[in-house]
Design a protein around this motif. Structure first.
Motif: not given
Lengths: 286, 286, 286, 286
Positions: A252-260, D111-117
């Motif tokens: 799901v997260h991995s797809g964010h970039d290609i969706e946008a 902000k979306a909680g999908v990048l662990p930094i």
């Protein structure tokens, strides 16, 4: 010194001899200075599509007169045409649900001046994205949905779109199914992003379906909405290689970039008047 | 019933008003039935490029007369034009060294009828590929090279190319540096495949360089040769994601597919008369 | 000096504590020199997958004794394991129909020594590919099919596979539907190339379906066959961006390269013992 | 019920027999529950790299005791190791100039909680991005640069990084060249995004260089900084096909998405402790 105005002329007609000659002759005779030109003749549907960008530095008539000349040319050729000023950006309303990644991408590009649209408003059935939209100083409309208010809510959305003189509705992960009537009315004027490489994984939870099937490539599809869910004409598809190790959440997260990316590219293509409808498919005139 | 002949007309000229109008008008007046049309106007070089495919089903003059009409049009517009029969495939000579993966790809496509070239001959400084070429019933010429015969060998290659009325020389991993004069003479008519995404890793052993640098993407570049090694106009680039685990040998093998794909795609674009030279770069008219 | 032998050990078992410790301890104690190691623990199926490559330069026991040690370890852990010599290439039978692009790609790589398989034979229901196979000095078997002989033909194919001690059957555009029994029997040992990005466009004429739908990306999928047509575990997917201008025929040709690349990559992964079955999906241990 | 804590153990050492056995044995003996494991043995540098994720559900000692056990194991094996809690996110300072597309991508994912930094602060030599950073409620530091204050400004940046206990500095289009000393000090702890597919188009204005060269693919490279400009170890490369029609400005905009994607992916890989330095290159343990 008179400022130069830029125009985009697009037209579609049955493909008969002389179409390109007649239109380019008319452009030439009226002093249109052509900067871009792109054509496609579909051998299956026998429709001719054209997009010509020009400016008025040498135009010998007013743009209204030029429009009239093209209209007269168009009639015997059964030609549909659109003529607009390039910098007269389309009014866009963006609909979102809770996720903001597609919305952020669109607003960031608009703010940077690299996406030629005018974002008139953002509507949502949730309030998660409101603060962001407020920060961008764009009107935000909260139109909550419950099972009993679904119809009423769509009417409000409809009224709002009309009120904003909306040229394009962008469903940036809106996650709501719209009525057949609504889809019909906004045909060719509403772009949705679906988080799979259609026609694979139509409907709900496409990443769950993709994970279940064990695909090695995920995708995102920007398409015009139609009353057949996820069956509308495809504008842009982006894909990304994955491997077995991704959990559904990571997918799901991995797809964010290609969706946008897919959605903003499709919106740009549409806003630049490059997308033509061709019997359930699209022609993209670059 | 007269068979229909197909033609490709390409032209380049300084971009002035009326160019497209005049040519399309001429096509229309002579009854050319247009099936494909593509243009590009370069805002940097102010050159207009066009490719038009048409057939003679309604042509009112002979093709020779039509050519004459275009020639007359071309002169005052400072236009270069090329007019050829679509099915009059270019004569291609392929030069190889030891590796056969690019050669196999080209010959397989030609044999399957999906690459519009006529392979007149294959030349090589080695004999490794001879059996394959023999099997395809294509003339094979062994032109060995030693340090003392390099100049002489190039003359023999030159003679052979002329003898075969070669329209296009394809360096399908030939691995030999050609003289400035030779490159000059075959400018725009000789395509090389370089096994890196140029301009990265010019010259010898690009995969070794890529491995040393630790890139995460490898590439292959099909380009026209020029006297500046690996600096010629780029036609096609293919890339492929890799990771740290590939040895140099695995990188070399892994690149075979993208080299073959990039080269055969570039040859197809050239053979279909879609590639225009634009001051050190190419315009590809799709 | 004793030549060094290379081995590949792969194993799958329920994921419990100590599995990796026990196996790596055993390898260490017997003097196995590890050169590659890759693991994956599936959080959904709770299966642990591992692939370890090692050589015998310091092995303190015979490989038969080592196999015995692993077998004893495997039993209480409910572990399946495979241990083979790396250079003991699997026996492969390739089945084709008329198109040769996938076959050519496989044979070219084998001939170049970059694909670790032993092509035992090629079978086909047509004779189009025979000359090529003959040229490679590989046995060719013509097994024609008619509606009345379909069952009989499959039995002959079956016999032939057994006769060649086939480890892997590669359907390189074989275009025939095999019986449920056959698919069941060759589960995990037969790889098919389907010319679409599955699960889109299952069944016949996928490019026609893709053209009809107007997708902007085409694909090819290499997968293990199962009795559910085109539903088997996916090994490799390759994709390629296209635009509206491709005819169905151009789409078909355009797909040749990605089909060949996907299939040969999948065969390599399988031959290097990198593909594990994981409940309808695959784990690829790089 | 005790909450489960998750840990990541990474280590690098000369590749000798028994390394994996000893470490996995130690993990097993202390009751570490392994959830992910990845190794790579580099045949060129003879270094062994490993990343193991585990939790403490069955851990029989304290994590401090476990760390001590690994330290004792590490010493004779000349092993470097890192052991940290998975959810103890690294402190990241982001440096930007005027463009916000990479920054937006990072902050949106956080902000979306999908990048662990943990984004401790953002610094910039301009104020263009301040409003955005303020909106995210993250400290923003404006450190303007003039030719006379360059050295002084870098000292302030240095002080600020130390003050924030910075684990990772992300140059999200910072556009300033840092001193050799600075690069040396932050080796392996500072990631830059360069807007080309390195090693092509190092230095200033890479899109201008790419346009000039006429490439058919553009790229973006996320890499660790070193004192050699744009020569640091590459972590992620993203590419995108383009054609001749893009102006330099369109190329610049077109690259925004791949820059943002490459950078955020590299930051994720680093934050998940998956990137190992390997003599000028990186090993990515997935």
């Amino acid at each position: 010194m008179k400022p130069i105005n830029h125009y985009i002329l697009t037209w579609q007609c049955p493909d008969t001899s002389g179409v390109l000659a007649k239109v380019s002759q008319s452009l030439y005779q009226h002093g249109a200075f052509i900067t871009e030109t792109s054509q496609y003749s579909d051998p299956y549907t026998s429709i001719f599509f054209s997009r010509i960008a020009f400016d008025d530095r040498n135009l010998t008539v007013s743009i209204a007169q030029f429009r009239q000349a093209i209209a007269e040319l168009a009639q015997p050729l059964a030609m549909n045409f659109q003529l607009r000023e390039r910098d007269d950006f389309p009014n866009v309303v963006i609909a979102v649900s809770k996720d903001d990644h597609c919305l952020v991408s669109l607003l960031t590009k608009v703010k940077a001046g690299v996406l030629p649209i005018n974002v008139a408003a953002v509507v949502s059935n949730h309030q998660d994205c409101q603060a962001l939209v407020d920060w961008h100083k764009i009107p935000f409309h909260h139109l909550p949905i419950s099972s009993s208010t679904k119809e009423q809510q769509e009417s409000e959305l409809q009224a709002l779109l009309i009120n904003y003189k909306t040229d394009l509705l962008v469903l940036a992960r809106y996650m709501q199914i719209l009525s057949d009537d609504f889809c019909q009315q906004w045909q060719g004027q509403a772009i949705n992003i679906h988080h799979s490489f259609l026609p694979s994984f139509k409907g709900a939870k496409p990443y769950h379906q993709a994970h279940q099937r064990g695909v090695k490539v995920i995708g995102a599809t920007a398409h015009y909405i139609t009353s057949d869910l996820d069956e509308g004409p495809i504008i842009v598809q982006e894909v990304k290689a994955i491997n077995h190790s991704l959990t559904i959440e990571q997918m799901v997260h991995s797809g964010h970039d290609i969706e946008a990316t897919a959605l903003s590219h499709a919106v740009r293509m549409h806003a630049e008047q490059r997308v033509c409808l061709n019997q359930g498919k699209t022609v993209i005139l670059l």
